[in-house]
Motif scaffolding. Structure first.
Motif, PDB file in Angstrom:
ATOM      1  N   ASN A 100     -30.549  11.442 -62.466  1.00  0.00           N
ATOM      2  CA  ASN A 100     -30.488  10.281 -63.360  1.00  0.00           C
ATOM      3  C   ASN A 100     -31.561  10.360 -64.443  1.00  0.00           C
ATOM      4  OD1 ASN A 100     -28.295   8.918 -62.149  1.00  0.00           O
ATOM      5  ND2 ASN A 100     -29.631   8.204 -60.508  1.00  0.00           N
ATOM      6  N   PHE A 101     -31.919  11.579 -64.835  1.00  0.00           N
ATOM      7  CA  PHE A 101     -33.014  11.782 -65.783  1.00  0.00           C
ATOM      8  C   PHE A 101     -32.784  11.092 -67.121  1.00  0.00           C
ATOM      9  CE2 PHE A 101     -29.992  15.096 -66.621  1.00  0.00           C
ATOM     10  CZ  PHE A 101     -30.078  15.373 -67.981  1.00  0.00           C
ATOM     11  N   ILE A 102     -31.525  10.952 -67.538  1.00  0.00           N
ATOM     12  CA  ILE A 102     -31.253  10.316 -68.830  1.00  0.00           C
ATOM     13  C   ILE A 102     -31.716   8.861 -68.814  1.00  0.00           C
ATOM     14  CG2 ILE A 102     -29.422   9.524 -70.393  1.00  0.00           C
ATOM     15  CD1 ILE A 102     -27.929  12.070 -69.871  1.00  0.00           C
ATOM     16  N   SER A 103     -31.448   8.168 -67.718  1.00  0.00           N
ATOM     17  CA  SER A 103     -31.885   6.771 -67.614  1.00  0.00           C
ATOM     18  C   SER A 103     -33.396   6.663 -67.730  1.00  0.00           C
ATOM     19  CB  SER A 103     -31.419   6.171 -66.283  1.00  0.00           C
ATOM     20  OG  SER A 103     -30.017   6.091 -66.230  1.00  0.00           O
ATOM     21  N   TYR A 104     -34.109   7.584 -67.100  1.00  0.00           N
ATOM     22  CA  TYR A 104     -35.574   7.548 -67.143  1.00  0.00           C
ATOM     23  C   TYR A 104     -36.092   7.857 -68.541  1.00  0.00           C
ATOM     24  CZ  TYR A 104     -35.592   7.232 -62.054  1.00  0.00           C
ATOM     25  OH  TYR A 104     -35.414   6.815 -60.760  1.00  0.00           O
ATOM     26  N   ILE A 105     -35.430   8.790 -69.220  1.00  0.00           N
ATOM     27  CA  ILE A 105     -35.828   9.107 -70.592  1.00  0.00           C
ATOM     28  C   ILE A 105     -35.653   7.875 -71.483  1.00  0.00           C
ATOM     29  CG2 ILE A 105     -35.194  10.435 -72.653  1.00  0.00           C
ATOM     30  CD1 ILE A 105     -34.454  12.753 -70.733  1.00  0.00           C
TER      31      ILE A 105
END
Length: 262
Positions: free
Chosen positions: A197-202
């Motif tokens: 879910n790296f996009i959400s964190y970015i």
């Protein structure tokens, strides 16, 4: 006298407004400030871990397809769960082929410093690795129209080994220590098992004004990758897991590039 003082007051206000505008443009609109607003995304991985290969080849590419790369400083660290033996040789979790490709990808990052160039070269290799075709990695030079000589020079002259030792030290000093790979950090904070879910964190970490459209859409949530055959969630290659440990003695890449994958 009053008219004279009024004139100076108006002049002062005009100069103040001009200076304020200049300072605003410098601090809030300048390229340097825009660069500082970028989110750091760091991936610690190893080249033949299938979960790393999938993540690099199929998930990270969304940084480029969704224009997220415009707000991200992407950094790849190909070492993972490898170790440096007392002899100085490398030992990799998935055998000698992984040691070779770790070093190849380290050299790619060094000799092709442009993020687009080294990422897509690495993505090409990891796509092949996920298909168990990693021995064909040199075909990626032609696919991407890249000159192979700088990378071969890096590898054969020992620069790649030097870079890998630096990556080994960096990886060993992670706090908290990495438990597995892929090990993903956003602004130096590990995402642990939620790495997909790296996009959400970015999107949450970004403080700039040029917000990519994906940050406002449902696409910012990435569903977990599941193995096509078993249907079970696939996550990581764990540190300390004994799989195919072999000592890797680097020789010229043209002499050994196919042998180590057999």
């Amino acid at each position: 006298m009053a008219s004279f003082n009024g004139y100076h007051h108006q002049t002062f206000l005009l100069v103040f407004l001009i200076l304020h505008t200049i300072l605003f443009q410098y601090y809030y609109i300048s390229p340097c400030n825009a660069q500082n607003e970028k989110v750091d995304l760091t991936l610690y991985y190893e080249t033949l871990c299938p979960y790393c290969s999938y993540f690099v080849a199929h998930n990270l590419v969304s940084l480029f397809t969704n224009d997220l790369i415009s707000i991200v400083n992407l950094r790849l660290v190909p070492w993972g769960n490898a170790a440096v033996q007392s002899s100085g040789y490398f030992q990799c979790q998935h055998g000698s082929g992984e040691c070779l490709l770790n070093m190849v990808e380290a050299c790619a990052i060094d000799v092709y410093p442009d993020t687009y160039k080294h990422y897509f070269f690495i993505q090409c290799i990891e796509s092949l690795a996920y298909q168990n075709r990693e021995a064909e990695w040199q075909s990626c030079f032609a696919q991407l129209s890249l000159d192979s000589k700088p990378l071969f020079d890096c590898y054969n002259q020992g620069n790649g080994r030097t870079i890998e030792v630096q990556y080994a030290q960096e990886t060993s000093q992670l706090n908290p220590p990495h438990a597995y790979v892929p090990w993903v950090l956003v602004n130096n904070q590990p995402l642990h098992e939620d790495y997909q879910n790296f996009i959400s964190y970015i999107c949450k970490a970004y403080r700039g004004t040029s917000v990519p459209a994906v940050c406002s859409s449902s696409e910012s949530i990435i569903s977990s990758f599941r193995d096509e055959e078993t249907g079970t969630a696939q996550q990581a290659c764990y540190a300390g897991s004994q799989q195919n440990l072999t000592s890797f003695v680097p020789t010229e890449i043209l002499q050994q590039s196919t042998e180590v994958f057999n």
